[in-house]
Design an enzyme around this catalytic site. Structure first.
Site, PDB file in Angstrom:
ATOM      1  N   GLN A   1       0.848  -1.239  -0.048  1.00 11.25           N
ATOM      2  CA  GLN A   1       0.055   0.105  -0.013  1.00 11.25           C
ATOM      3  C   GLN A   1       0.901   1.318  -0.034  1.00 11.25           C
ATOM      4  OE1 GLN A   1      -1.931   1.794   3.371  1.00 11.25           O
ATOM      5  NE2 GLN A   1      -4.075   1.243   2.484  1.00 11.25           N
TER       6      GLN A   1
ATOM      7  N   HIS B   1      -3.484   4.537  -1.271  1.00 16.04           N
ATOM      8  CA  HIS B   1      -4.320   4.787  -0.339  1.00 16.04           C
ATOM      9  C   HIS B   1      -5.104   6.067  -0.608  1.00 16.04           C
ATOM     10  CE1 HIS B   1      -5.937   4.810   3.625  1.00 16.04           C
ATOM     11  NE2 HIS B   1      -4.699   4.319   4.134  1.00 16.04           N
TER      12      HIS B   1
ATOM     13  N   TYR C   1      -5.745  10.571   4.668  1.00 17.56           N
ATOM     14  CA  TYR C   1      -4.686  11.001   3.997  1.00 17.56           C
ATOM     15  C   TYR C   1      -4.616  11.730   2.990  1.00 17.56           C
ATOM     16  CZ  TYR C   1      -3.229   7.899   7.945  1.00 17.56           C
ATOM     17  OH  TYR C   1      -3.229   7.463   9.306  1.00 17.56           O
TER      18      TYR C   1
ATOM     19  N   GLY D   1      -8.747  -6.960   9.314  1.00 22.51           N
ATOM     20  CA  GLY D   1      -7.427  -6.361   9.949  1.00 22.51           C
ATOM     21  C   GLY D   1      -7.125  -7.048  11.002  1.00 22.51           C
TER      22      GLY D   1
END
Length: 360
Positions: free
Chosen positions: A98, A174, A179, A310
């Protein structure tokens, strides 16, 4: 109904099952951004999962936000990630790295060059960040010029090529979780009046240009992207036209023929179904906090091709085997999620090791 344990064709890859390890920051890289000594073991332990997506990995010095996160832009980084890719491939899984540029979610104390962060606009997120000096407020970032935008797109290209040189099977861009790419999407972080701000089309432009550049560099079938429609955190507010923004963005990204779209966050079901219909390649869905008894339900219903997890994968290196055997799951140790030693990193017990311990 499709079984989550059935194989799946993802571009040029044959996945052994439809389970995906979601990207999770672990903050255990060396000071220069090279993956830490135990990274290959960590990822290799979890390689019964059909596809592994690595932790967020910065494409440049400017892209780093947190202490001890890995990079993929120097020869040392490439060499470190090659060990990880080899460990994952040895167990029959596949690795996408990623690419995460944090934008304004940074502090000068956490980066190699100690410079002011770059962002769409000079708007601070209004939240503190952990540094070597403790929790400090994130400073106001510098608004990116067109030259900065062009440079960062070139850095994404270079990082994608470096990931392939390291043996990764592809990269995930991402575009989520507050972000840089997500910052361009949100009016609360993007007050630009040029071609990258204002309208839906303009706010989506940076994400599309990054994806197009990466796909051009390494191939669309080796390029995925992660989005989090409607997510509000760290000062991100996508505004009242959020749903229309994602309808436009997903349609434009679909035209690029990317390998997959990875959706995370609690997206309203009607919008989720719209995005699924608009996307003609692989659709990966992550539902944070999903109950164990719903594993496989989105694949079975056709809402997703693959499901990503996750903490379940973090705490259970043999998650596939545990689900198949209806065995108990390890609980994740949240105190060791971000940084530390091998404890809480590579020492979670597998069913096989637990059985050996019982026989002793």
């Amino acid at each position: 109904m499709t079984d989550v344990f059935s194989s799946y064709r993802l571009g040029r890859l044959e996945l052994s099952n439809r389970l995906v390890m979601a990207p999770m920051t672990r903050s255990r890289a060396q000071s220069d951004g090279t993956p830490g000594a135990s990274a290959a073991l960590y990822y290799g332990q979890r390689a019964s999962i059909g596809l592994i997506i690595s932790e967020g990995t910065q494409p440049s010095d400017d892209g780093q936000g947190y202490l001890t996160t890995p990079g993929i832009y120097t020869p040392a980084h490439v060499a470190g990630w090659r060990k990880v890719a080899d460990a994952v491939h040895a167990r029959g899984s596949h690795l996408f790295i990623q690419l995460m540029h944090v934008g304004r979610m940074s502090h000068p104390d956490n980066t190699p060059h100690h410079r002011q962060a770059l962002a769409p606009s000079s708007i601070a997120p209004g939240t503190p960040m952990f540094t070597a000096k403790g929790m400090l407020d994130i400073p106001v970032p510098r608004a990116m010029t067109q030259t900065d935008i062009d440079q960062i797109i070139a850095e994404f290209r270079h990082a994608a090529r470096s990931a392939i040189e390291a043996g990764a099977d592809g990269v995930e861009i991402h575009g989520a979780n507050a972000y840089l790419i997500h910052q361009f999407l949100a009016p609360s972080a993007n007050a630009r009046t040029d071609r990258y701000g204002g309208s839906i089309e303009s706010r989506a432009r940076f994400a599309i240009e990054v994806a197009a550049a990466v796909a051009d560099e390494i191939g669309a079938d080796r390029t995925g992207i992660r989005l989090s429609p409607g997510m509000a955190m760290w000062g991100i507010d996508e505004g009242p036209d959020s749903a229309d923004l994602y309808r436009h963005l997903v349609a434009e990204l679909d035209n690029l023929g990317l390998a997959y779209l990875h959706i995370t966050h609690d997206v309203p079901d009607d919008l989720l179904r719209e995005l699924r219909t608009a996307w003609h390649q692989t659709f990966i869905l992550n539902r944070p906090g999903r109950a164990r008894d719903t594993i496989g339900s989105d694949v079975a219903s056709g809402l997703a091709d693959l499901e990503s997890y996750g903490v379940m994968v973090l705490a259970n290196p043999d998650l596939v085997e545990r689900i198949k055997a209806d065995a108990p799951l390890n609980e994740g140790d949240r105190a060791s999620f971000f940084g530390g030693s091998d404890a809480g990193y590579v020492d979670y017990p597998s069913l096989e090791n637990a059985a050996k311990d019982q026989r002793r």
